[in-house]
Scaffold this active site. Structure first.
Site, PDB file in Angstrom:
ATOM      1  N   ASP A 115       0.815  -1.225   0.000  1.00 40.05           N
ATOM      2  CA  ASP A 115       0.000   0.000   0.000  1.00 40.05           C
ATOM      3  C   ASP A 115       0.842   1.266   0.000  1.00 40.05           C
ATOM      4  O   ASP A 115       0.456   2.275   0.582  1.00 40.05           O
ATOM      5  CB  ASP A 115      -0.954   0.030   1.208  1.00 40.05           C
ATOM      6  CG  ASP A 115      -1.762  -1.237   1.319  1.00 40.05           C
ATOM      7  OD1 ASP A 115      -2.280  -1.677   0.288  1.00 40.05           O
ATOM      8  OD2 ASP A 115      -1.857  -1.796   2.426  1.00 40.05           O
ATOM      9  N   GLU A 116       1.968   1.244  -0.676  1.00 42.74           N
ATOM     10  CA  GLU A 116       2.845   2.422  -0.715  1.00 42.74           C
ATOM     11  C   GLU A 116       2.395   3.440  -1.750  1.00 42.74           C
ATOM     12  O   GLU A 116       3.030   4.488  -1.903  1.00 42.74           O
ATOM     13  CB  GLU A 116       4.291   2.010  -1.040  1.00 42.74           C
ATOM     14  CG  GLU A 116       4.965   1.141  -0.001  1.00 42.74           C
ATOM     15  CD  GLU A 116       4.757  -0.335  -0.271  1.00 42.74           C
ATOM     16  OE1 GLU A 116       3.926  -0.675  -1.148  1.00 42.74           O
ATOM     17  OE2 GLU A 116       5.401  -1.154   0.394  1.00 42.74           O
TER      18      GLU A 116
ATOM     19  N   LYS B  87       1.864   2.191  -4.914  1.00 39.04           N
ATOM     20  CA  LYS B  87       2.477   1.630  -6.127  1.00 39.04           C
ATOM     21  C   LYS B  87       1.564   1.798  -7.334  1.00 39.04           C
ATOM     22  O   LYS B  87       2.024   2.086  -8.426  1.00 39.04           O
ATOM     23  CB  LYS B  87       2.741   0.130  -5.942  1.00 39.04           C
ATOM     24  CG  LYS B  87       3.969  -0.189  -5.162  1.00 39.04           C
ATOM     25  CD  LYS B  87       4.249  -1.682  -5.180  1.00 39.04           C
ATOM     26  CE  LYS B  87       3.147  -2.534  -4.595  1.00 39.04           C
ATOM     27  NZ  LYS B  87       2.854  -2.310  -3.187  1.00 39.04           N
ATOM     28  N   GLY B  88       0.247   1.634  -7.091  1.00 43.05           N
ATOM     29  CA  GLY B  88      -0.719   1.704  -8.186  1.00 43.05           C
ATOM     30  C   GLY B  88      -0.570   3.019  -8.914  1.00 43.05           C
ATOM     31  O   GLY B  88      -0.542   3.094 -10.150  1.00 43.05           O
TER      32      GLY B  88
ATOM     33  N   ASN C 216      -5.379 -10.456  -3.687  1.00 42.86           N
ATOM     34  CA  ASN C 216      -5.078  -9.809  -2.395  1.00 42.86           C
ATOM     35  C   ASN C 216      -4.606  -8.379  -2.614  1.00 42.86           C
ATOM     36  O   ASN C 216      -4.652  -7.559  -1.696  1.00 42.86           O
ATOM     37  CB  ASN C 216      -4.028 -10.604  -1.592  1.00 42.86           C
ATOM     38  CG  ASN C 216      -2.813 -11.033  -2.413  1.00 42.86           C
ATOM     39  OD1 ASN C 216      -2.798 -10.914  -3.623  1.00 42.86           O
ATOM     40  ND2 ASN C 216      -1.807 -11.545  -1.737  1.00 42.86           N
TER      41      ASN C 216
ATOM     42  N   THR D   7       2.809 -12.444   2.989  1.00 35.46           N
ATOM     43  CA  THR D   7       2.049 -13.181   1.990  1.00 35.46           C
ATOM     44  C   THR D   7       2.892 -14.334   1.456  1.00 35.46           C
ATOM     45  O   THR D   7       4.044 -14.505   1.855  1.00 35.46           O
ATOM     46  CB  THR D   7       1.531 -12.239   0.882  1.00 35.46           C
ATOM     47  OG1 THR D   7       0.537 -12.942   0.112  1.00 35.46           O
ATOM     48  CG2 THR D   7       2.649 -11.731  -0.029  1.00 35.46           C
TER      49      THR D   7
ATOM     50  N   ARG E 223     -10.293  -2.742   5.471  1.00 32.07           N
ATOM     51  CA  ARG E 223      -9.848  -2.666   6.873  1.00 32.07           C
ATOM     52  C   ARG E 223      -9.056  -1.390   7.121  1.00 32.07           C
ATOM     53  O   ARG E 223      -8.288  -0.963   6.256  1.00 32.07           O
ATOM     54  CB  ARG E 223      -8.931  -3.853   7.204  1.00 32.07           C
ATOM     55  CG  ARG E 223      -9.642  -5.168   7.255  1.00 32.07           C
ATOM     56  CD  ARG E 223      -8.663  -6.292   7.548  1.00 32.07           C
ATOM     57  NE  ARG E 223      -7.773  -6.574   6.415  1.00 32.07           N
ATOM     58  CZ  ARG E 223      -6.808  -7.471   6.434  1.00 32.07           C
ATOM     59  NH1 ARG E 223      -6.573  -8.170   7.527  1.00 32.07           N
ATOM     60  NH2 ARG E 223      -6.061  -7.688   5.382  1.00 32.07           N
TER      61      ARG E 223
ATOM     62  N   ARG F 114      -5.996   0.742   8.106  1.00 30.51           N
ATOM     63  CA  ARG F 114      -4.579   0.378   8.138  1.00 30.51           C
ATOM     64  C   ARG F 114      -3.944   0.913   9.418  1.00 30.51           C
ATOM     65  O   ARG F 114      -4.308   1.991   9.882  1.00 30.51           O
ATOM     66  CB  ARG F 114      -3.851   0.983   6.941  1.00 30.51           C
ATOM     67  CG  ARG F 114      -4.318   0.410   5.620  1.00 30.51           C
ATOM     68  CD  ARG F 114      -3.591   1.050   4.443  1.00 30.51           C
ATOM     69  NE  ARG F 114      -4.128   0.535   3.187  1.00 30.51           N
ATOM     70  CZ  ARG F 114      -4.277   1.248   2.081  1.00 30.51           C
ATOM     71  NH1 ARG F 114      -3.918   2.509   2.052  1.00 30.51           N
ATOM     72  NH2 ARG F 114      -4.775   0.699   1.001  1.00 30.51           N
TER      73      ARG F 114
ATOM     74  N   ASP G 286       2.043  14.792   0.779  1.00 28.76           N
ATOM     75  CA  ASP G 286       1.062  15.809   1.183  1.00 28.76           C
ATOM     76  C   ASP G 286       0.407  15.463   2.522  1.00 28.76           C
ATOM     77  O   ASP G 286       0.009  16.353   3.272  1.00 28.76           O
ATOM     78  CB  ASP G 286      -0.010  15.978   0.099  1.00 28.76           C
ATOM     79  CG  ASP G 286      -0.693  14.662  -0.260  1.00 28.76           C
ATOM     80  OD1 ASP G 286       0.019  13.624  -0.326  1.00 28.76           O
ATOM     81  OD2 ASP G 286      -1.922  14.656  -0.463  1.00 28.76           O
TER      82      ASP G 286
ATOM     83  N   GLY H 217       5.035  11.653  -5.090  1.00 26.18           N
ATOM     84  CA  GLY H 217       3.577  11.690  -5.249  1.00 26.18           C
ATOM     85  C   GLY H 217       3.006  12.601  -4.184  1.00 26.18           C
ATOM     86  O   GLY H 217       3.335  12.465  -3.011  1.00 26.18           O
TER      87      GLY H 217
END
Ligand code: IMP
Length: 447
Positions: free
Chosen positions: A13-14, A16-17, A38, A235, A299, A301, A329, A417
């Site tokens: 969840d950094e 990356k997307g 996942n 994982t 969920r 984080r 930000d 970002g």
């Protein structure tokens, strides 16, 4: 020729997307190489938000071929649903190719995932419940079903027969379909996906030979890697750059850049040690401001501060050559920004580079903090100025933070970002921050 591997440097969840979407706009080919549903890559395009679980980000770009590589485990039913959703939003623009070697997640795997989590009780891993671990277990147990099997009833039937026999503890479970029904459903979904299911190795070799731009996108990140993460709270696949090779079939010398993606702070979903976790008001503030909820499970984080020990570890494991720092930000308006620069280990030593192998020991380390000056709030005015003037408009303290990260890791920060939309990623030409490559990769001190 550029083959870039994008890897998460923390616990997933950094953002990356977001970065991968940015890079995909110039890629001819993007490949996912591990994990399955996942993952959840949230990408905002104008007023539309799309969450990709199994589809590679390249699917959102018309010039791109998006490949699900052999290292992935695929839920074919979830995938057809995801394809439908992305199509309905008018965003299914690339060409989709699924490796025939991908393993298939079956209803057994989800039930087994839930059952094993129940057995662990209070030590549950907090999996996404998508059947990932058990699907990989059947892969290494040589009992798995692969996408190639979905086109061949005479091969698929006996494989399902074996799986039903090998898992007697699931027999009679109300959510386990009868074998004949599952066989029919799998053949149907296999038929639906049939045009996409292909060999992918030579497709990638040819792309490299043609000097195409190729992007290999990691999903779950370094600290969730099955070997180097916080075992057993991780994982079941290889989210490191080595996984990008075994998960695609590309040889090591084809990789030219390894881009590590990290948040300016840290988050973790599910159980496991998190040395820099901020409990109480600080954690709540980061969660609220950063919108920190799992894209796959919803969920909340766990939130905390940047951990340079884990980051240096990730840099070395992956051979990172560049870093992208996201969500800067979110820290805007913080009077100071805590960063863990080293650990006091339970045995009295200090570490700057390598975390303890045992999750139990990692839970007991004491971070050694450094407090950097905070930067201003990202107001609409500041955002407009950055959009107009680029990196020149970044607050001075933020530039200082970014060059500190570069210096402490020995890797240049080349992207930042600063918001959820496609446009809010800045490229930082090398040398804009002080040059980092010449500096020692970690500060003095034992590790
Ligand atoms: P699994 O991959 O569903 O087996 O989950 C194992 C652990 O990895 C759990 O702690 C999950 O929360 C975590 N995890 C799996 N995928 C992701 C992801 O994409 N982002 C963040 N955490 C993840």
């Amino acid at each position: 020729m550029t083959v870039t591997v994008a890897i998460g440097a923390q616990f997933g969840d950094e953002g990356k997307g977001h970065i991968v979407d940015h890079l995909s706009s110039e890629a001819d080919l993007t490949v996912r190489f591990q994990g399955g549903p996942n993952a959840g890559h949230t990408i905002r395009i104008g007023d539309r938000t799309v969450i990709l679980h199994q589809l590679p980000a390249g699917i959102l770009h018309s010039r791109c071929t998006a490949v699900c590589g052999p290292g992935m485990v695929i839920d074919p039913f979830g995938l057809t649903e995801e394809i439908r959703e992305v199509r309905e939003k008018g965003l299914f623009l690339g060409r989709l190719v699924l490796s025939e070697r991908c393993h298939v997640i079956l209803p057994h795997h989800r039930l087994q995932d839930a059952w094993e989590e129940g057995l662990r009780g209070k030590d549950a891993l907090g999996t996404t419940g998508r059947g990932i671990g058990p699907a990989y277990m059947d892969r290494v147990g040589r009992m798995g079903v692969r996408l190639a099997d979905l086109k061949r009833p005479e091969i698929l039937g006996p494989k399902l027969e074996l799986l039903y026999r090998a898992k007697p503890y699931l027999a009679g479970h109300p959510d386990l379909p009868p074998k004949e029904r599952l066989l029919t459903d799998l053949l149907r979904v296999g038929n639906e996906l049939s045009a996409h299911i292909q060999p992918t190795e030579s497709l990638l070799w040819q792309a490299v030979a043609r000097d195409d731009e190729v992007l290999l996108e990691g999903a779950q990140s370094t600290l969730l890697d099955i070997d180097f993460g916080t075992y057993p709270f991780l994982t079941s696949s290889h989210g490191t750059s080595a996984g990008a090779l075994t998960g695609t079939g590309l040889p090591p010398q084809s990789v030219s850049e390894v881009l590590g993606v990290l948040k300016a702070y840290a988050t973790r979903v599910g159980g496991g040690p998190f040395p820099t976790e901020a409990k109480g008001a600080d954690g709540d503030r980061l969660r609220e401001k950063g919108g920190e909820r799992g894209a796959t499970t919803g969920r909340p984080r766990r939130c905390g501060w940047l951990d340079l020990v884990l980051l240096r570890y990730a840099v070395h494991l992956n051979g990172m050559t560049q870093l992208a720092v996201t969500k800067v930000d979110v820290l805007g308006g913080e009077p100071q920004v805590p960063v863990a620069v080293a650990y006091h280990l339970p045995d009295g030593r200090e570490s700057t580079l390598e975390p303890p192998a045992l999750a139990e020991d990692l839970a007991l380390v004491e971070p050694i903090w450094r407090f950097l000056p905070g930067w201003e709030e990202f107001t609409p005015t500041l955002r407009e100025r950055i959009a107009r003037e680029g990196h020149y408009a970044l607050p001075r303290e933020l530039r200082h933070f970014l060059s500190f990260v570069s210096r402490e890791t020995g890797v240049p920060v080349t992207r930042v970002g600063y918001g959820p939309s496609r446009e809010e990623t800045l490229e930082l030409p090398l040398g804009v921050l002080e040059s980092a490559r010449s500096l020692a990769p970690w500060p003095g001190g034992s590790s």
